[in-house]
Design a protein around this motif. Sequence first.
Motif, PDB file in Angstrom:
ATOM      1  N   GLY A   1      -6.890 -21.572  53.976  1.00 55.34           N
ATOM      2  CA  GLY A   1      -5.971 -22.672  53.729  1.00 55.34           C
ATOM      3  C   GLY A   1      -6.232 -23.890  54.592  1.00 55.34           C
ATOM      4  O   GLY A   1      -5.851 -25.002  54.243  1.00 55.34           O
ATOM      5  N   GLU A   2      -6.885 -23.688  55.713  1.00 53.02           N
ATOM      6  CA  GLU A   2      -7.200 -24.787  56.629  1.00 53.02           C
ATOM      7  C   GLU A   2      -8.504 -25.496  56.274  1.00 53.02           C
ATOM      8  O   GLU A   2      -8.840 -26.513  56.876  1.00 53.02           O
ATOM      9  N   GLN A   3      -9.237 -24.969  55.321  1.00 51.75           N
ATOM     10  CA  GLN A   3     -10.525 -25.556  54.934  1.00 51.75           C
ATOM     11  C   GLN A   3     -10.313 -26.786  54.063  1.00 51.75           C
ATOM     12  O   GLN A   3      -9.364 -26.834  53.278  1.00 51.75           O
ATOM     13  N   PRO A   4     -11.217 -27.768  54.156  1.00 54.47           N
ATOM     14  CA  PRO A   4     -11.080 -28.969  53.326  1.00 54.47           C
ATOM     15  C   PRO A   4     -11.386 -28.709  51.845  1.00 54.47           C
ATOM     16  O   PRO A   4     -10.884 -29.412  50.972  1.00 54.47           O
ATOM     17  N   ALA A   5     -12.174 -27.690  51.560  1.00 52.42           N
ATOM     18  CA  ALA A   5     -12.548 -27.374  50.178  1.00 52.42           C
ATOM     19  C   ALA A   5     -11.624 -26.301  49.609  1.00 52.42           C
ATOM     20  O   ALA A   5     -11.018 -25.523  50.348  1.00 52.42           O
ATOM     21  N   GLU A   6     -11.536 -26.266  48.294  1.00 52.75           N
ATOM     22  CA  GLU A   6     -10.784 -25.232  47.583  1.00 52.75           C
ATOM     23  C   GLU A   6     -11.706 -24.014  47.448  1.00 52.75           C
ATOM     24  O   GLU A   6     -12.797 -24.111  46.884  1.00 52.75           O
ATOM     25  N   VAL A   7     -11.283 -22.854  47.970  1.00 51.59           N
ATOM     26  CA  VAL A   7     -12.147 -21.674  48.017  1.00 51.59           C
ATOM     27  C   VAL A   7     -11.529 -20.538  47.205  1.00 51.59           C
ATOM     28  O   VAL A   7     -10.327 -20.289  47.276  1.00 51.59           O
ATOM     29  N   THR A   8     -12.385 -19.861  46.425  1.00 53.53           N
ATOM     30  CA  THR A   8     -11.968 -18.656  45.715  1.00 53.53           C
ATOM     31  C   THR A   8     -12.791 -17.488  46.222  1.00 53.53           C
ATOM     32  O   THR A   8     -13.873 -17.662  46.793  1.00 53.53           O
ATOM     33  N   ILE A   9     -12.273 -16.280  45.994  1.00 49.51           N
ATOM     34  CA  ILE A   9     -12.966 -15.057  46.394  1.00 49.51           C
ATOM     35  C   ILE A   9     -12.882 -14.072  45.239  1.00 49.51           C
ATOM     36  O   ILE A   9     -11.872 -14.005  44.537  1.00 49.51           O
ATOM     37  N   GLU A  10     -13.950 -13.326  45.031  1.00 51.22           N
ATOM     38  CA  GLU A  10     -13.949 -12.304  43.980  1.00 51.22           C
ATOM     39  C   GLU A  10     -14.835 -11.146  44.385  1.00 51.22           C
ATOM     40  O   GLU A  10     -15.694 -11.277  45.249  1.00 51.22           O
ATOM     41  N   LYS A  11     -14.570 -10.003  43.753  1.00 51.98           N
ATOM     42  CA  LYS A  11     -15.471  -8.863  43.898  1.00 51.98           C
ATOM     43  C   LYS A  11     -15.857  -8.416  42.499  1.00 51.98           C
ATOM     44  O   LYS A  11     -15.215  -8.821  41.523  1.00 51.98           O
ATOM     45  N   ALA A  12     -16.888  -7.619  42.406  1.00 51.65           N
ATOM     46  CA  ALA A  12     -17.403  -7.205  41.112  1.00 51.65           C
ATOM     47  C   ALA A  12     -16.302  -6.580  40.258  1.00 51.65           C
ATOM     48  O   ALA A  12     -15.552  -5.725  40.739  1.00 51.65           O
TER      49      ALA A  12
ATOM     50  N   LEU B   1      -1.217 -12.796  49.063  1.00 49.73           N
ATOM     51  CA  LEU B   1      -0.890 -11.833  48.012  1.00 49.73           C
ATOM     52  C   LEU B   1      -2.080 -11.596  47.089  1.00 49.73           C
ATOM     53  O   LEU B   1      -2.372 -10.456  46.714  1.00 49.73           O
ATOM     54  N   SER B   2      -2.773 -12.678  46.733  1.00 48.09           N
ATOM     55  CA  SER B   2      -3.950 -12.534  45.876  1.00 48.09           C
ATOM     56  C   SER B   2      -5.040 -11.733  46.571  1.00 48.09           C
ATOM     57  O   SER B   2      -5.702 -10.902  45.956  1.00 48.09           O
ATOM     58  N   LEU B   3      -5.214 -11.974  47.872  1.00 43.61           N
ATOM     59  CA  LEU B   3      -6.224 -11.233  48.622  1.00 43.61           C
ATOM     60  C   LEU B   3      -5.916  -9.741  48.627  1.00 43.61           C
ATOM     61  O   LEU B   3      -6.804  -8.908  48.466  1.00 43.61           O
ATOM     62  N   MET B   4      -4.660  -9.401  48.807  1.00 43.08           N
ATOM     63  CA  MET B   4      -4.294  -7.991  48.874  1.00 43.08           C
ATOM     64  C   MET B   4      -4.422  -7.312  47.512  1.00 43.08           C
ATOM     65  O   MET B   4      -4.807  -6.147  47.439  1.00 43.08           O
ATOM     66  N   THR B   5      -4.153  -8.042  46.425  1.00 38.85           N
ATOM     67  CA  THR B   5      -4.313  -7.449  45.096  1.00 38.85           C
ATOM     68  C   THR B   5      -5.786  -7.352  44.695  1.00 38.85           C
ATOM     69  O   THR B   5      -6.127  -6.575  43.807  1.00 38.85           O
ATOM     70  N   LEU B   6      -6.637  -8.113  45.368  1.00 37.06           N
ATOM     71  CA  LEU B   6      -8.075  -8.029  45.111  1.00 37.06           C
ATOM     72  C   LEU B   6      -8.594  -6.628  45.445  1.00 37.06           C
ATOM     73  O   LEU B   6      -9.495  -6.118  44.802  1.00 37.06           O
TER      74      LEU B   6
END
Length: 89
Positions: free
Chosen positions: A27-38, A49-54
């Motif tokens: 959240g502190e980064q200047p860019a919008e970041v997403t994360i995913e796994k296979a 919440l999204s991280l934990m449901t990942l």
Amino acid sequence: MPERSVKIASSSGLHARPAAIFAQAAGEQPAEVTIEKAGVEAVPAASILSLMTLGAEHGEEVTLRAEGDGAEESLDALVALLSRDLDAE
């Protein structure tokens, strides 16, 4: 859109404390970041919440993607964070 892959170093994966630390840093980064796994759709990296449901576990590889100003630097900072055992800190 730049991207990086990294293996989760935290012994509990991206759950509880490591997820909170990572979401705050994202959240502190200047860019919008997403994360995913296979096999799982990308989620916002700044959402605990999204991280934990990942469900990213220790040793699993995830992919980070960033868009906007400072995308490369944002990815570098977040990859460095996931490469450490945040449970031990």
